[in-house]
Design an enzyme around this catalytic site. Sequence first.
Site, PDB file in Angstrom:
ATOM      1  N   HIS A   7      43.909  38.061  42.142  1.00  0.00           N
ATOM      2  CA  HIS A   7      43.073  39.252  42.024  1.00  0.00           C
ATOM      3  C   HIS A   7      43.493  40.311  43.026  1.00  0.00           C
ATOM      4  O   HIS A   7      42.703  41.152  43.425  1.00  0.00           O
ATOM      5  CB  HIS A   7      41.591  38.899  42.233  1.00  0.00           C
ATOM      6  CG  HIS A   7      41.084  37.936  41.230  1.00  0.00           C
ATOM      7  ND1 HIS A   7      41.000  36.581  41.481  1.00  0.00           N
ATOM      8  CD2 HIS A   7      40.645  38.109  39.957  1.00  0.00           C
ATOM      9  CE1 HIS A   7      40.528  35.970  40.409  1.00  0.00           C
ATOM     10  NE2 HIS A   7      40.306  36.875  39.474  1.00  0.00           N
ATOM     11  N   GLY A  23      36.981  45.861  48.014  1.00  0.00           N
ATOM     12  CA  GLY A  23      36.380  47.179  48.162  1.00  0.00           C
ATOM     13  C   GLY A  23      35.560  47.663  46.992  1.00  0.00           C
ATOM     14  O   GLY A  23      35.193  48.843  46.937  1.00  0.00           O
ATOM     15  N   GLY A  68      30.279  48.251  42.100  1.00  0.00           N
ATOM     16  CA  GLY A  68      29.580  47.287  41.256  1.00  0.00           C
ATOM     17  C   GLY A  68      28.075  47.373  41.397  1.00  0.00           C
ATOM     18  O   GLY A  68      27.336  47.292  40.405  1.00  0.00           O
ATOM     19  N   THR A  77      31.055  39.065  41.466  1.00  0.00           N
ATOM     20  CA  THR A  77      30.118  38.196  42.173  1.00  0.00           C
ATOM     21  C   THR A  77      28.763  38.854  42.384  1.00  0.00           C
ATOM     22  O   THR A  77      27.714  38.241  42.162  1.00  0.00           O
ATOM     23  CB  THR A  77      30.711  37.800  43.536  1.00  0.00           C
ATOM     24  OG1 THR A  77      31.984  37.210  43.323  1.00  0.00           O
ATOM     25  CG2 THR A  77      29.813  36.806  44.244  1.00  0.00           C
ATOM     26  N   SER A  78      28.769  40.102  42.829  1.00  0.00           N
ATOM     27  CA  SER A  78      27.494  40.753  43.113  1.00  0.00           C
ATOM     28  C   SER A  78      26.664  40.905  41.852  1.00  0.00           C
ATOM     29  O   SER A  78      25.440  40.703  41.869  1.00  0.00           O
ATOM     30  CB  SER A  78      27.724  42.126  43.763  1.00  0.00           C
ATOM     31  OG  SER A  78      28.392  43.009  42.877  1.00  0.00           O
ATOM     32  N   GLY A 106      25.198  29.760  43.308  1.00  0.00           N
ATOM     33  CA  GLY A 106      26.263  30.370  44.093  1.00  0.00           C
ATOM     34  C   GLY A 106      26.844  29.462  45.160  1.00  0.00           C
ATOM     35  O   GLY A 106      27.990  29.646  45.588  1.00  0.00           O
ATOM     36  N   ARG A 137      36.251  35.432  48.186  1.00  0.00           N
ATOM     37  CA  ARG A 137      37.598  35.957  48.396  1.00  0.00           C
ATOM     38  C   ARG A 137      37.862  36.338  49.844  1.00  0.00           C
ATOM     39  O   ARG A 137      38.997  36.402  50.280  1.00  0.00           O
ATOM     40  CB  ARG A 137      37.828  37.190  47.511  1.00  0.00           C
ATOM     41  CG  ARG A 137      37.776  36.897  46.029  1.00  0.00           C
ATOM     42  CD  ARG A 137      38.090  38.153  45.238  1.00  0.00           C
ATOM     43  NE  ARG A 137      37.781  37.966  43.819  1.00  0.00           N
ATOM     44  CZ  ARG A 137      37.845  38.927  42.921  1.00  0.00           C
ATOM     45  NH1 ARG A 137      38.202  40.139  43.289  1.00  0.00           N
ATOM     46  NH2 ARG A 137      37.558  38.691  41.667  1.00  0.00           N
ATOM     47  N   ALA A 161      28.904  42.980  53.116  1.00  0.00           N
ATOM     48  CA  ALA A 161      28.468  44.019  52.184  1.00  0.00           C
ATOM     49  C   ALA A 161      27.297  43.547  51.329  1.00  0.00           C
ATOM     50  O   ALA A 161      26.350  44.307  51.072  1.00  0.00           O
ATOM     51  CB  ALA A 161      29.636  44.436  51.289  1.00  0.00           C
TER      52      ALA A 161
END
Length: 572
Positions: free
Chosen positions: A217, A395, A400, A440-441, A482, A539, A553
């Site tokens: 990725h 980033g 997203g 993911t988010s 998760g 990641r 984040a």
Amino acid sequence: MTKVFDAPDEFAATALAGFCNANGNRVTPVDHGAVRRAAAAPGKVSLVVGGGSGHYPAFLGYIGAGLADAAVAGDVFASPSTSAVAGVVRAANRGGGVVLGFGNYAGDVLNFGAAAERLRGEGIDVRILAVTDDVASAPPGERSRRRGVAGDLLVFKVTGAAAEAGLDLDAVETVAQRANGATVSFGVAFDGCTLPGQSAPLFTVEKGDIALGLGIHGEPGIRTERIVPAAELAAMLLAPLLAERPEGHDGRVAVVLNGLGSTKYEELFVLWHHISQGLHAAGLTLVDPEVGEFVTSLDMAGCSLSILWLDGELEEYWRAPADAPAFRRGIVAGPAGEVAADLAATTVTRDAIAKGSAASQQAGACIAGIVGQVAAALADAEEMLGQIDAQAGDGDHGQGMARGSRAAAAAAQEAAQAGAGAATVLGMAGDAWADRAGGTSGALWGVLLRAWGTALTDEAPLTGESVARGAAAAYEAVTRLGGAQVGDKTLVDAFAPFVETLSAEVGAGTGLAEAWRLAAIRSTGAAEATADLLPRLGRARPLAERSLGHPDAGATSLALCATVVAGQLGEN
């Protein structure tokens, strides 16, 4: 860079449409993916594979007899949503159960896992196959934390052949997990890849250097070395894989040398010349090796090497016939029929929005308004969140979150206007967030809001106690699906103290608005404290040192959302 595209955010959808058109004699398009055009026999186990786009031939190119029954495609380098996965599975299900195959990345684990739970509730027996072959991403003792890279092909080929042979679901799952446990991969990159519409690559490699241990990725390698001749590069790829040869293994192996996007086939053949010599020198017998592009990373320059340590059964299924757009071997028996005629019966359409009680409708309208305010705040914070995420990620977190919350706000408003109660409004917001945000988010927020909504009702009015129960249910779902715990440097670090404080305050008799305000304050402090943590999941984990000194984040955005909601509750 990626040069051929229209609107960058439509790249994946347009590529999917083009693939289905070019392979119309082999596949039938469905929302967010494709299924085999020729139907397998009723009662057959279905293998559904998928992940983000940008990796072709993975995953669409694997659809065909002897391999996958269907594939689901997310946006570029982003997991497909829970709803997308569930929809493709419904279309591919032949009644024998389904194996869901994907690479072991946080967003995929969440979305495929949540889809599996949803489908089991509908009566479809679904098993999870998370490929974990990348030796650079975790040591042998932590196999479950390894990423899935080009070993996908080896594992999916064996699994698909076992399903095609008529094994039942338990037996197919057993073969699949054994293949996964026997597969190892290691990769290198000479240069990074560039997302459609972007002018700069996600990462670069200094001229004359080579990055070792990359993901698919755009994640940078774990270290760099000076570039070496092909013979030395072959030894560099082989060493970490041969070190994991199972004790007492007879030496029969399936091997895949995989190009990552812009490395020429001739270069791969030069490298294979030396790799094959190294394998023979190690006393190994090569069984139907493959050299080419199988799991790419857009235009990345580089390659990976994968080895599957065979046993008799795994070898049988590796060598079995297959006929897919990007992988063909032997002669496959003729088609059993057309899947297209079945799709209307296997695709679930959305039910009409049920009306809630008057009290719950009022609560639903309030929730819709709050979600709208959250979306506005996340749009304002998009750049800031992206900068935080870029410290050790790709980033895209701010983008997203903004995209997902905007879709959630629209869905919540639609539900509220249709007279839905609180549970339905929140559930529809969660599904829309996951579908549009991706990654993911998006998966986490989809799971969070849907679980919170299921703890509410469309009949009873909202109370502090029901909201606190919903928060606890949401936390349980996020941590279960998760896998994150406090201290892993994820949104859980901010969510745990929020839920704890909200529950304690409500239990002590504090009003909902004040209890939420106190919980948001504690959540914000916990989010800020993640700057002192090193990531242990996702990641960012291989690049942990880069994130030290910067907050997470996901924790930051959760605390921000909690603060916005606190402000809205204080005004109502």
